[in-house]
Design an enzyme around this catalytic site. Structure first.
Site, PDB file in Angstrom:
ATOM      1  N   LYS A 195       0.851  -1.200   0.068  1.00 54.34           N
ATOM      2  CA  LYS A 195       0.151   0.136   0.013  1.00 54.34           C
ATOM      3  C   LYS A 195       0.744   1.250  -0.040  1.00 54.34           C
ATOM      4  CE  LYS A 195      -1.529   2.027   3.952  1.00 54.34           C
ATOM      5  NZ  LYS A 195      -1.242   3.398   4.015  1.00 54.34           N
ATOM      6  N   ASN A 196       1.922   1.345   0.868  1.00 51.66           N
ATOM      7  CA  ASN A 196       2.721   2.493   0.947  1.00 51.66           C
ATOM      8  C   ASN A 196       3.757   2.805  -0.204  1.00 51.66           C
ATOM      9  OD1 ASN A 196       1.653   2.811   3.309  1.00 51.66           O
ATOM     10  ND2 ASN A 196       3.390   2.479   4.613  1.00 51.66           N
TER      11      ASN A 196
ATOM     12  N   ILE B 244       8.270   7.313  16.586  1.00 53.53           N
ATOM     13  CA  ILE B 244       8.095   7.651  15.344  1.00 53.53           C
ATOM     14  C   ILE B 244       6.699   8.554  15.627  1.00 53.53           C
ATOM     15  CG2 ILE B 244       7.535   7.342  12.914  1.00 53.53           C
ATOM     16  CD1 ILE B 244      10.185   6.347  13.433  1.00 53.53           C
TER      17      ILE B 244
ATOM     18  N   ARG C  17      -8.391   0.341   4.755  1.00 55.14           N
ATOM     19  CA  ARG C  17      -7.686   1.136   4.228  1.00 55.14           C
ATOM     20  C   ARG C  17      -6.251   0.450   3.435  1.00 55.14           C
ATOM     21  NH1 ARG C  17      -5.747   5.460   7.568  1.00 55.14           N
ATOM     22  NH2 ARG C  17      -4.272   5.499   5.960  1.00 55.14           N
TER      23      ARG C  17
ATOM     24  N   ASP D  43       4.931   0.792  12.104  1.00 54.80           N
ATOM     25  CA  ASP D  43       3.772  -0.015  11.425  1.00 54.80           C
ATOM     26  C   ASP D  43       3.739  -1.252  12.060  1.00 54.80           C
ATOM     27  OD1 ASP D  43       2.887   2.326  10.447  1.00 54.80           O
ATOM     28  OD2 ASP D  43       3.484   1.738   8.268  1.00 54.80           O
TER      29      ASP D  43
ATOM     30  N   ARG E 275      -3.929  10.555   4.472  1.00 53.24           N
ATOM     31  CA  ARG E 275      -3.079  11.579   4.509  1.00 53.24           C
ATOM     32  C   ARG E 275      -2.161  11.596   3.339  1.00 53.24           C
ATOM     33  NH1 ARG E 275       0.473  13.963   8.364  1.00 53.24           N
ATOM     34  NH2 ARG E 275       2.607  13.403   7.879  1.00 53.24           N
TER      35      ARG E 275
ATOM     36  N   ARG F  63       0.426  14.798  13.040  1.00 52.33           N
ATOM     37  CA  ARG F  63       1.311  14.281  11.968  1.00 52.33           C
ATOM     38  C   ARG F  63       1.601  15.553  11.162  1.00 52.33           C
ATOM     39  NH1 ARG F  63      -0.573   8.571   9.964  1.00 52.33           N
ATOM     40  NH2 ARG F  63       1.505   8.613   8.931  1.00 52.33           N
ATOM     41  N   PRO F  64       2.669  16.547  11.402  1.00 53.57           N
ATOM     42  CA  PRO F  64       2.672  17.584  10.739  1.00 53.57           C
ATOM     43  C   PRO F  64       3.103  17.505   9.268  1.00 53.57           C
ATOM     44  CG  PRO F  64       4.540  17.295  12.421  1.00 53.57           C
ATOM     45  CD  PRO F  64       3.576  16.456  12.672  1.00 53.57           C
ATOM     46  N   ILE F  65       2.993  18.514   8.300  1.00 51.30           N
ATOM     47  CA  ILE F  65       3.588  18.296   6.827  1.00 51.30           C
ATOM     48  C   ILE F  65       4.625  19.362   6.798  1.00 51.30           C
ATOM     49  CG2 ILE F  65       2.015  16.959   5.905  1.00 51.30           C
ATOM     50  CD1 ILE F  65       0.990  19.745   4.964  1.00 51.30           C
ATOM     51  N   ASP F  66       5.152  19.891   7.755  1.00 46.34           N
ATOM     52  CA  ASP F  66       6.038  21.259   7.622  1.00 46.34           C
ATOM     53  C   ASP F  66       7.190  20.897   6.766  1.00 46.34           C
ATOM     54  OD1 ASP F  66       6.726  19.475  10.003  1.00 46.34           O
ATOM     55  OD2 ASP F  66       8.160  20.784  10.583  1.00 46.34           O
ATOM     56  N   LEU F  67       7.664  19.527   7.050  1.00 53.24           N
ATOM     57  CA  LEU F  67       9.094  19.126   6.013  1.00 53.24           C
ATOM     58  C   LEU F  67       8.730  19.209   4.514  1.00 53.24           C
ATOM     59  CD1 LEU F  67      10.553  16.629   8.612  1.00 53.24           C
ATOM     60  CD2 LEU F  67      11.005  18.955   8.438  1.00 53.24           C
TER      61      LEU F  67
ATOM     62  N   CYS G  22      -4.695   8.615   9.557  1.00 53.68           N
ATOM     63  CA  CYS G  22      -4.811   7.689  10.983  1.00 53.68           C
ATOM     64  C   CYS G  22      -4.661   8.850  12.313  1.00 53.68           C
ATOM     65  CB  CYS G  22      -3.437   7.034  11.125  1.00 53.68           C
ATOM     66  SG  CYS G  22      -3.720   5.361  10.147  1.00 53.68           S
TER      67      CYS G  22
HETATM   68  C1  UD1 Z   1       4.689   6.828   6.113  1.00 53.78           C
HETATM   69  C2  UD1 Z   1       3.650   5.628   6.124  1.00 53.78           C
HETATM   70  C3  UD1 Z   1       3.176   5.106   7.283  1.00 53.78           C
HETATM   71  C4  UD1 Z   1       4.468   4.928   8.439  1.00 53.78           C
HETATM   72  C5  UD1 Z   1       5.420   6.018   8.436  1.00 53.78           C
HETATM   73  C6  UD1 Z   1       6.516   5.769   9.230  1.00 53.78           C
HETATM   74  C7  UD1 Z   1       2.862   5.710   3.946  1.00 53.78           C
HETATM   75  C8  UD1 Z   1       1.594   6.123   3.157  1.00 53.78           C
HETATM   76  N1  UD1 Z   1       2.648   5.964   4.988  1.00 53.78           N
HETATM   77  O1  UD1 Z   1       3.940   7.857   6.744  1.00 53.78           O
HETATM   78  O2  UD1 Z   1       2.587   3.892   7.203  1.00 53.78           O
HETATM   79  O3  UD1 Z   1       3.883   4.508   9.540  1.00 53.78           O
HETATM   80  O4  UD1 Z   1       5.996   6.479   7.130  1.00 53.78           O
HETATM   81  O5  UD1 Z   1       7.263   4.782   8.716  1.00 53.78           O
HETATM   82  O6  UD1 Z   1       4.038   5.695   3.336  1.00 53.78           O
HETATM   83  N2  UD1 Z   1       7.105  14.588  10.031  1.00 53.78           N
HETATM   84  C9  UD1 Z   1       7.177  15.840  10.654  1.00 53.78           C
HETATM   85  N3  UD1 Z   1       7.208  17.005   9.404  1.00 53.78           N
HETATM   86  C10 UD1 Z   1       6.895  16.465   8.192  1.00 53.78           C
HETATM   87  C11 UD1 Z   1       6.502  14.999   7.986  1.00 53.78           C
HETATM   88  C12 UD1 Z   1       6.776  14.080   8.992  1.00 53.78           C
HETATM   89  O7  UD1 Z   1       7.613  16.278  11.553  1.00 53.78           O
HETATM   90  O8  UD1 Z   1       6.526  17.289   7.453  1.00 53.78           O
HETATM   91  C13 UD1 Z   1       7.096  13.434  11.390  1.00 53.78           C
HETATM   92  C14 UD1 Z   1       5.965  12.748  11.739  1.00 53.78           C
HETATM   93  O9  UD1 Z   1       5.192  13.401  12.249  1.00 53.78           O
HETATM   94  C15 UD1 Z   1       6.572  11.503  12.287  1.00 53.78           C
HETATM   95  C16 UD1 Z   1       7.954  11.348  11.502  1.00 53.78           C
HETATM   96  O10 UD1 Z   1       8.193  12.659  10.987  1.00 53.78           O
HETATM   97  O11 UD1 Z   1       6.760  11.555  13.572  1.00 53.78           O
HETATM   98  C17 UD1 Z   1       7.734  10.250  10.197  1.00 53.78           C
HETATM   99  O12 UD1 Z   1       6.753  10.541   9.409  1.00 53.78           O
HETATM  100  P1  UD1 Z   1       6.641  10.162   8.012  1.00 53.78           P
HETATM  101  O13 UD1 Z   1       7.739   9.342   7.751  1.00 53.78           O
HETATM  102  O14 UD1 Z   1       6.541  11.475   7.223  1.00 53.78           O
HETATM  103  O15 UD1 Z   1       5.386   9.543   7.761  1.00 53.78           O
HETATM  104  P2  UD1 Z   1       4.437   9.445   6.544  1.00 53.78           P
HETATM  105  O16 UD1 Z   1       5.132   9.515   5.291  1.00 53.78           O
HETATM  106  O17 UD1 Z   1       3.341  10.309   6.855  1.00 53.78           O
END
Ligand code: UD1
Length: 420
Positions: free
Chosen positions: A24-25, A329, A399, A307, A94, A123-127, A118
């Site tokens: 899926k991922n 994480i 999902r 996961d 997401r 779960r920010p997207i700032d990066l 989830c």
């Molecule tokens: C992906 C996987 C999810 C898995 C996760 C961690 C998909 C669709 N989902 O989620 O199943 O649990 O990796 O292995 O591939 N973070 C920030 N800022 C950001 C982005 C992330 O602070 O802009 C933080 C998150 O809050 C978290 C960590 O970084 O603490 C890792 O998140 P990330 O690897 O980005 O997870 P996803 O890509 O959302």
């Protein structure tokens, strides 16, 4: 609405073969990558899970046309007709944020709702956002939406403050069509990122450092079509491996890539299970009557996957002794604990640690699944709990797992989906 009903049995023995679906991922970013070209992508080994249907709906809204036949998708975004990923879709998944990079790169504009997904902590997207800004995008956050614009992205040096799977994928896709060279540092090493890079290279992207922390991308003017196979789902595989270890099973998993499961297999061996690679696509797990406790800490790949944390917690409830599970994480990713307590487990949560005291007999109860992997853990617990377990809110499960109840049934579990 649907529920899963399990008639559990503490002395259950799961036996037989199970075919693991595509990841899926890995498929979600691969589908988003179709926005980078006007030509057709042919993707194989597709899992038929809800997140795939959600992203295909989103792609349709953006102008792509797709056909899903058996386990292949043919998808083409000849023209992009909309630049907006609506809240309606993004809140249910997401990973919809993955269209941001490709839209910006090819179309120069993107409007993407801030994601939900989830319920596992903030779960920010700032990066993702700061990375796109480094590539020259101007970004505004308004009314719950990200509004991004860039006539043409420019290559840049981007260092991720922390490892992010989605962030790495989004920036990779954006950089393929940017002008000049992009260097991405501290990239996520997950196999799903590698699988995406391999697809992008087939489409004509110029990428060095695949599978490494520093990835260099030399932007090209346009990308073309490709045929690509999605890797097997290592989390689904891990879930069935735990099922085998938990239920003293003897399960053969087909369509797996054992190289992606090294840490999970190590932990299973430590617990007392036997795991053998039959060939490079097949694994066999044989559970043991005695399960050993152990401490587990989640970390980015190649560390122990977050996961798989909930599923291992169930295994540890049946270990003879105390295990400490540390989640590094995501914060608040212990929503399964309260439900496992209702089944009779003994678990205490202190901050990012769960202290699991085994071995406790489990007894069936009605529970609620609050996120995807929590749902899987409740199914595992239900299998070995005495009596009936009913899992509500199965939409989380759907999902990411393809027909999990049918697969478990074939292995001898008494499990069914009921509509109400
Ligand atoms: C992906 C996987 C999810 C898995 C996760 C961690 C998909 C669709 N989902 O989620 O199943 O649990 O990796 O292995 O591939 N973070 C920030 N800022 C950001 C982005 C992330 O602070 O802009 C933080 C998150 O809050 C978290 C960590 O970084 O603490 C890792 O998140 P990330 O690897 O980005 O997870 P996803 O890509 O959302």
């Amino acid at each position: 609405m649907e529920k899963i009903r399990i008639l559990g049995n503490p002395s259950l023995r799961l036996k037989g073969k199970v075919r693991i679906s595509g990841s899926k991922n890995a498929v979600l970013p691969a589908i988003a990558a179709a926005l980078l070209t006007e030509e057709r992508l042919q993707l194989q080994n597709i899992p038929r899970v809800k997140d795939v249907f959600t992203i295909l709906t989103l792609m349709e809204e953006l102008g792509a046309r797709s056909k899903l036949k058996n386990n292949s998708i043919s998808i083409r975004a000849k023209r992009i007709t909309s630049d907006e990923a609506s809240y309606e879709l993004v809140r249910s998944m997401r990973a919809s944020i993955l269209v941001l990079g490709p839209l910006l790169a090819r179309y120069g504009k993107a409007v993407v709702a801030l994601p939900g997904g989830c319920a596992i902590g903030s779960r920010p997207i700032d990066l993702h956002i700061s990375g796109m800004q480094k590539l020259g995008a101007s970004i505004a956050l308004e009314h719950g939406y990200i509004r991004a614009e860039a006539p043409r992205l420019r290559g840049a040096d981007v260092e991720f403050e922390k490892k992010t799977v989605g962030g790495t994928e989004n920036l990779l896709m954006a950089a393929t069509l940017a002008q000049g060279e992009t260097v991405l540092r501290n990239c996520a090493l997950e196999p799903e990122v590698v699988n995406l890079c391999e697809l992008l290279v087939k489409m004509g992207a110029r990428i060095d450092g695949i599978g490494e922390e520093v990835i260099r991308i030399r932007g090209v003017k346009e990308l073309g079509g490709a045929t690509h196979e999605i890797i097997p789902d290592r989390i689904e595989a891990g879930t069935f491996l735990v099922a085998g270890a938990l239920a003293q099973g003897d399960i053969t998993l087909e369509n797996v890539d054992p190289r992606h499961l090294v840490t999970v297999i190590e932990r299973l061996l430590f617990s007392g299970a036997r795991v053998d690679g039959l060939d490079d696509r097949t694994l066999r797990v044989v559970g043991s009557a005695e399960i050993k406790p152990q401490d587990i800490t989640t970390s980015p790949y190649p560390g122990f996957p977050t996961d798989m944390q909930a599923q291992f917690m169930v295994l540890m409830t049946q270990a003879s002794g105390v295990s400490i599970i540390t989640e590094t994480i995501f914060d608040r990713r212990f929503s399964h604990v309260n439900e496992l307590l209702r089944l009779g487990a003994s678990i205490e949560v202190h901050g990012d640690k769960a202290i699991v005291k085994g071995k406790t007999p489990l007894s069936g109860a009605e529970v609620i699944a609050t996120d995807l992997r929590a749902s899987a853990s409740l199914i595992l617990a239900g299998l070995i709990a005495r009596g009936e377990t009913v899992i509500n809110d199965v939409e989380h499960l759907d999902r990411g797992y393809e027909r999990i109840e049918e697969k478990l049934k074939l292995l001898g579990a008494s499990i069914e989906r009921i509509k109400y």
